[in-house]
Design an enzyme around this catalytic site. Structure first.
Site, short mmCIF file in Angstrom:
data_model
loop_
_atom_site.label_atom_id
_atom_site.label_comp_id
_atom_site.label_asym_id
_atom_site.label_seq_id
_atom_site.Cartn_x
_atom_site.Cartn_y
_atom_site.Cartn_z
N SER A 140 82.85 -25.42 28.21
CA SER A 140 82.73 -26.88 28.29
C SER A 140 83.35 -27.64 27.13
CB SER A 140 81.26 -27.28 28.44
OG SER A 140 80.82 -27.08 29.76
N LYS A 179 85.78 -30.26 28.11
CA LYS A 179 85.44 -31.66 28.40
C LYS A 179 85.96 -32.63 27.33
CE LYS A 179 81.36 -30.79 31.30
NZ LYS A 179 81.19 -29.32 31.29
N SER A 205 76.72 -32.55 29.03
CA SER A 205 77.73 -31.66 29.60
C SER A 205 77.61 -31.56 31.12
CB SER A 205 77.63 -30.26 28.97
OG SER A 205 78.84 -29.54 29.15
N LYS A 217 81.14 -31.03 20.81
CA LYS A 217 80.99 -30.48 22.17
C LYS A 217 80.67 -28.99 22.14
CE LYS A 217 80.60 -31.10 26.42
NZ LYS A 217 79.54 -30.08 26.32
#
Length: 454
Positions: free
Chosen positions: A68, A71, A132, A258
């Site tokens: 993730s 992202k 997320s 993140k």
């Protein structure tokens, strides 16, 4: 006899510590002589955000799964679109069957979305950046990709090229393994495809995100928030970045960025923290504990990197703005009404240096080769404030330091400009200069010949 033996053992132990180079800090932390941390991860990197100086790296160019952390590119493209006026925070985004189905899978990180419902760009972005949320991410990707995540993937890969990323490949907007997308993976990709990137490229993406869109940190630093309050989608969102204030691994100064996890990528984290005006970016790929993948290791290993940066380096203003450079107070002028011009820095030269190593560096000035002649003289005419070169901090032994944007320490540099303008000399003055130069050469030649006779 026993006392003497005891003393001998103490002396031998102390000597062993000295030889091994182990030092104990005031906080009781043990470091190698170099002070570099021992990072238990497949890859890692520590970067000073403003200049791109790399302070630590481990397998930084290995291409690995990023989960993730993908992202961050989706966030970047959303913020770019808003900045360009192509989209607004208040715009409504319709939910497709694809994004809805993925959003209902609570085995993945998600806020539940119903097909046909609409949510604002801001709501979906917050769900993506804080929690997320994968369905929300797909909805935003489809919005920017004219209804197609496949179109959005092309935008992602094209943007990566523009940003100068290397060693990367995006196959979806979320970072999930394509095998988890329930047969709805983007057209043109395979069910077994994964998003991959190097730690270096991941850090560069993070750097662009917070430099080009600092507002991203205003959202990434939110520890908790409710999504869709009062609706069927209401979800308590706790940020997966557990290093934020109020969360389990709280670390002072952390405000992003993140996390990521898949079986393929392991436990990953791109972090950022700021203290005393210095911001670091960290990347941990597949964090481990005692050599084995472990969920919390991405945070404990990140803390090691941040401790190393904040404890061992300091930002130093080597040259203030509007200051002359030693040995380069003036620059000779060619074909001008004046023979020389004073030059100065237009900005302060600030560099992050390891404590105790300040004397290993020196300031170097390089004139712009496009503006000077073969003798290094600045060609007239030029105006006041004309940039004529760069001042940089370089190692006295000519070694170079790795940098996120190149391999030369000169990446940490500031412009040097003229303090006044100089007009081009008229034809008569130029002629006299030429004649003067001719006779000067003749005199020098004759003088050399006379010396040779004796």
């Amino acid at each position: 006899m026993k006392k003497q033996l005891h003393k001998l053992l103490i002396v031998m132990f102390a000597a062993l510590l000295s030889v091994s180079g182990v030092l104990i800090s005031a906080q009781g932390k043990a470091y190698a002589a170099s002070n570099e941390p021992d990072i238990d991860a497949s890859a890692a990197i520590l970067v000073e955000a403003d200049t791109g100086q790399i302070l630590y790296e481990k397998n930084a160019d290995a291409v690995l799964g990023i989960a993730s952390m993908t992202k961050m590119m989706t966030e970047y493209l959303v913020l770019e679109s808003i900045k360009a006026g192509k989209m607004k925070w208040t715009d409504e985004v319709p939910i497709s069957k694809y994004s809805s189905v993925i959003s209902q899978d609570r085995g993945l990180s998600n806020v539940p979305l119903l097909e046909g419902d609409k949510y604002t760009v801001k709501d979906l972005y917050e769900a993506m950046a804080i929690y997320s949320a994968n369905g929300a991410t797909i909805a935003l990707a489809e919005k920017l990709g004219n209804g197609s995540e496949a179109n959005f993937i092309k935008l992602m890969n094209d943007e990566g090229k523009k940003l100068g990323l290397e060693s990367y490949k995006f196959v979806n907007a979320t970072g999930l393994s394509n095998s988890l997308l329930k047969g709805m993976h983007p057209k043109g990709t395979k069910p077994t495809d994964e998003n991959v990137m190097s730690a270096r490229a991941t850090a560069k993406l993070a750097s662009h995100l917070i430099k080009d869109h600092p507002e991203a940190l205003e959202i990434s630093k939110i520890p908790k928030k409710v999504f869709g309050k009062g609706t069927h989608s209401q979800t308590e969102m706790a940020n997966w970045n557990w290093m934020l204030p109020e969360l389990t691994f709280e670390y002072k100064g952390v405000d992003g960025l993140k996390t990521g996890h898949t079986d393929f990528a392991g436990y990953c984290f791109t972090g950022t923290a700021v203290k005393n005006g210095v911001r670091y970016i960290t990347v941990i790929m597949s964090g481990k504990k005692n050599g084995k993948p472990e969920m919390n290791a991405r945070f404990t290993q990140t803390a090691k990197l941040l401790d190393y940066g904040f404890d061992n380096f300091k930002m130093k203003e080597v040259i203030p703005a509007n200051t002359t450079i030693k040995g380069h107070k003036t620059l000779a002028v060619a074909k001008g009404k004046e023979d020389s011009v004073a030059i100065k820095t237009s900005k302060p030269l600030k560099v992050l240096l390891k404590k105790g190593e300040e004397d290993k560096y020196q300031v170097k000035f390089d004139a712009d080769s496009k503006l000077v002649d073969k003798n290094g003289h600045l060609m007239a005419p030029f105006k006041k404030g004309q940039e004529v070169g760069k001042a940089a901090l370089v190692a006295k032994d000519n070694t170079t330091a790795d940098n996120l944007y190149g391999t030369d320490q000169k990446a940490v540099q500031v412009p040097v400009v003229t303090t006044k303008g100089v007009e081009k000399a008229n034809w008569f003055a130029l002629s006299m200069q030429s004649i003067g130069g001719f006779f000067s050469d003749v005199w020098t030649s004759a003088s050399d010949n006379v010396k040779a006779w004796f």
